[in-house]
Motif scaffolding. Sequence first.
Motif, PDB file in Angstrom:
ATOM      1  N   VAL A 160      47.601  50.280  42.113  1.00 38.40           N
ATOM      2  CA  VAL A 160      47.303  49.075  41.946  1.00 38.40           C
ATOM      3  C   VAL A 160      47.388  48.415  40.950  1.00 38.40           C
ATOM      4  O   VAL A 160      47.526  47.119  41.078  1.00 38.40           O
ATOM      5  CB  VAL A 160      45.797  49.593  41.989  1.00 38.40           C
ATOM      6  CG1 VAL A 160      44.496  48.165  41.450  1.00 38.40           C
ATOM      7  CG2 VAL A 160      44.813  50.206  43.056  1.00 38.40           C
ATOM      8  N   LEU A 161      48.141  49.002  39.571  1.00 31.21           N
ATOM      9  CA  LEU A 161      48.310  47.745  38.604  1.00 31.21           C
ATOM     10  C   LEU A 161      50.052  47.308  38.971  1.00 31.21           C
ATOM     11  O   LEU A 161      50.080  45.668  38.370  1.00 31.21           O
ATOM     12  CB  LEU A 161      49.033  49.771  37.361  1.00 31.21           C
ATOM     13  CG  LEU A 161      48.014  49.865  36.710  1.00 31.21           C
ATOM     14  CD1 LEU A 161      47.839  51.414  35.844  1.00 31.21           C
ATOM     15  CD2 LEU A 161      46.472  49.369  36.812  1.00 31.21           C
ATOM     16  N   ALA A 162      50.409  48.147  40.071  1.00 33.94           N
ATOM     17  CA  ALA A 162      51.778  47.185  40.342  1.00 33.94           C
ATOM     18  C   ALA A 162      51.812  45.875  41.606  1.00 33.94           C
ATOM     19  O   ALA A 162      52.533  45.379  41.315  1.00 33.94           O
ATOM     20  CB  ALA A 162      52.652  48.123  40.869  1.00 33.94           C
ATOM     21  N   PRO A 180      33.171  42.689  50.125  1.00 39.62           N
ATOM     22  CA  PRO A 180      33.506  44.867  50.187  1.00 39.62           C
ATOM     23  C   PRO A 180      35.233  45.161  51.290  1.00 39.62           C
ATOM     24  O   PRO A 180      36.032  44.977  50.437  1.00 39.62           O
ATOM     25  CB  PRO A 180      32.889  44.174  51.155  1.00 39.62           C
ATOM     26  CG  PRO A 180      31.517  43.746  51.056  1.00 39.62           C
ATOM     27  CD  PRO A 180      32.018  42.536  50.321  1.00 39.62           C
ATOM     28  N   ASP A 181      35.580  43.858  51.942  1.00 38.91           N
ATOM     29  CA  ASP A 181      37.276  44.019  52.282  1.00 38.91           C
ATOM     30  C   ASP A 181      37.981  43.982  50.952  1.00 38.91           C
ATOM     31  O   ASP A 181      38.919  45.105  50.795  1.00 38.91           O
ATOM     32  CB  ASP A 181      37.396  42.478  52.823  1.00 38.91           C
ATOM     33  CG  ASP A 181      37.205  41.287  52.194  1.00 38.91           C
ATOM     34  OD1 ASP A 181      36.526  41.015  51.539  1.00 38.91           O
ATOM     35  OD2 ASP A 181      38.268  40.523  52.312  1.00 38.91           O
ATOM     36  N   ILE A 182      37.579  43.332  49.792  1.00 37.99           N
ATOM     37  CA  ILE A 182      38.647  43.495  48.970  1.00 37.99           C
ATOM     38  C   ILE A 182      38.825  44.358  47.815  1.00 37.99           C
ATOM     39  O   ILE A 182      39.786  45.328  48.154  1.00 37.99           O
ATOM     40  CB  ILE A 182      38.795  41.895  47.897  1.00 37.99           C
ATOM     41  CG1 ILE A 182      38.777  40.771  48.108  1.00 37.99           C
ATOM     42  CG2 ILE A 182      39.036  42.737  46.018  1.00 37.99           C
ATOM     43  CD1 ILE A 182      38.405  39.605  47.406  1.00 37.99           C
ATOM     44  N   LEU A 183      37.252  44.970  47.877  1.00 35.67           N
ATOM     45  CA  LEU A 183      36.769  46.188  47.168  1.00 35.67           C
ATOM     46  C   LEU A 183      37.845  47.967  48.444  1.00 35.67           C
ATOM     47  O   LEU A 183      38.233  48.334  47.545  1.00 35.67           O
ATOM     48  CB  LEU A 183      35.320  46.819  47.188  1.00 35.67           C
ATOM     49  CG  LEU A 183      34.594  48.143  46.431  1.00 35.67           C
ATOM     50  CD1 LEU A 183      35.758  48.029  45.105  1.00 35.67           C
ATOM     51  CD2 LEU A 183      33.673  48.242  47.102  1.00 35.67           C
ATOM     52  N   ASP A 184      38.243  47.640  49.591  1.00 41.32           N
ATOM     53  CA  ASP A 184      38.515  48.322  50.392  1.00 41.32           C
ATOM     54  C   ASP A 184      40.317  48.149  50.533  1.00 41.32           C
ATOM     55  O   ASP A 184      40.701  49.398  50.633  1.00 41.32           O
ATOM     56  CB  ASP A 184      38.454  48.090  51.724  1.00 41.32           C
ATOM     57  CG  ASP A 184      36.393  48.137  51.880  1.00 41.32           C
ATOM     58  OD1 ASP A 184      36.521  49.066  51.600  1.00 41.32           O
ATOM     59  OD2 ASP A 184      35.713  48.063  53.685  1.00 41.32           O
ATOM     60  N   GLN A 230      42.394  41.366  40.702  1.00 38.89           N
ATOM     61  CA  GLN A 230      40.933  41.532  41.123  1.00 38.89           C
ATOM     62  C   GLN A 230      39.968  42.633  40.530  1.00 38.89           C
ATOM     63  O   GLN A 230      38.723  42.262  40.924  1.00 38.89           O
ATOM     64  CB  GLN A 230      41.112  41.994  42.903  1.00 38.89           C
ATOM     65  CG  GLN A 230      41.436  40.997  43.698  1.00 38.89           C
ATOM     66  CD  GLN A 230      41.771  40.541  44.795  1.00 38.89           C
ATOM     67  OE1 GLN A 230      42.168  41.447  45.546  1.00 38.89           O
ATOM     68  NE2 GLN A 230      41.868  39.492  45.753  1.00 38.89           N
ATOM     69  N   ALA A 231      40.409  44.092  40.145  1.00 37.90           N
ATOM     70  CA  ALA A 231      40.365  44.787  40.451  1.00 37.90           C
ATOM     71  C   ALA A 231      39.318  44.233  38.453  1.00 37.90           C
ATOM     72  O   ALA A 231      37.938  44.630  37.947  1.00 37.90           O
ATOM     73  CB  ALA A 231      41.158  45.564  39.967  1.00 37.90           C
ATOM     74  N   ILE A 232      40.432  43.724  37.686  1.00 40.20           N
ATOM     75  CA  ILE A 232      39.764  43.078  36.468  1.00 40.20           C
ATOM     76  C   ILE A 232      38.328  42.361  36.598  1.00 40.20           C
ATOM     77  O   ILE A 232      37.511  42.469  36.168  1.00 40.20           O
ATOM     78  CB  ILE A 232      41.084  42.188  35.641  1.00 40.20           C
ATOM     79  CG1 ILE A 232      42.063  43.369  35.623  1.00 40.20           C
ATOM     80  CG2 ILE A 232      39.634  41.584  34.259  1.00 40.20           C
ATOM     81  CD1 ILE A 232      41.830  44.320  34.630  1.00 40.20           C
TER      82      ILE A 232
END
Length: 177
Positions: A32-34, A3-7, A41-43
């Motif tokens: 986020v892309l930058a 959850p902390d990464i998603l936040d 983490q998104a991928i």
Amino acid sequence: MAPDILDSIRRTIRDVPDFPNPGILFKDITPVLASHELLSQAIDGMIENTGITEVDKVIGIDARGFIFGALIAERLGAGFVPVRKKGKLPWKTRGIDYALEYGKNSVEMHLDAIAPGETVLLADDLLATGGTAAAALHLIEEAGGKVLGSTFFIELGFLGGREKVSSAGPVHSLITY
């Protein structure tokens, strides 16, 4: 995904009011892309959400879907296939017209991009009304590909796009608004 990464990813997405038209609140993902860490983490999160560990091809939709799709394909050891706006691919294509809220659009894919029976994951940055994703899924199925699911970085759930794409397999979103 923790959850902390998603936040952290969610906090990094920038709201841009009245872009590209008055009344639209645009979700700008370029911060986020930058960030190498957040993009990675998104991928990871987009892949993790699907539960898919093997696929033949990952399809990315023009244009930001190319970023997510190519990175997901590389992580999964799969090929990448672009679905582009009409007239942008250099070889023989199959295409489809689809309705937008106001008007029409078209997307295309190379005729030889997917062999019959190949397993496919659709990836894009945004699921909004679902028209473009549904068109891409139609092209995949027309080519004989077996859709294992779709994954999106952001879903605007209030626009109902999930209903247009869920018949082609499970739909996963990392962040939903």
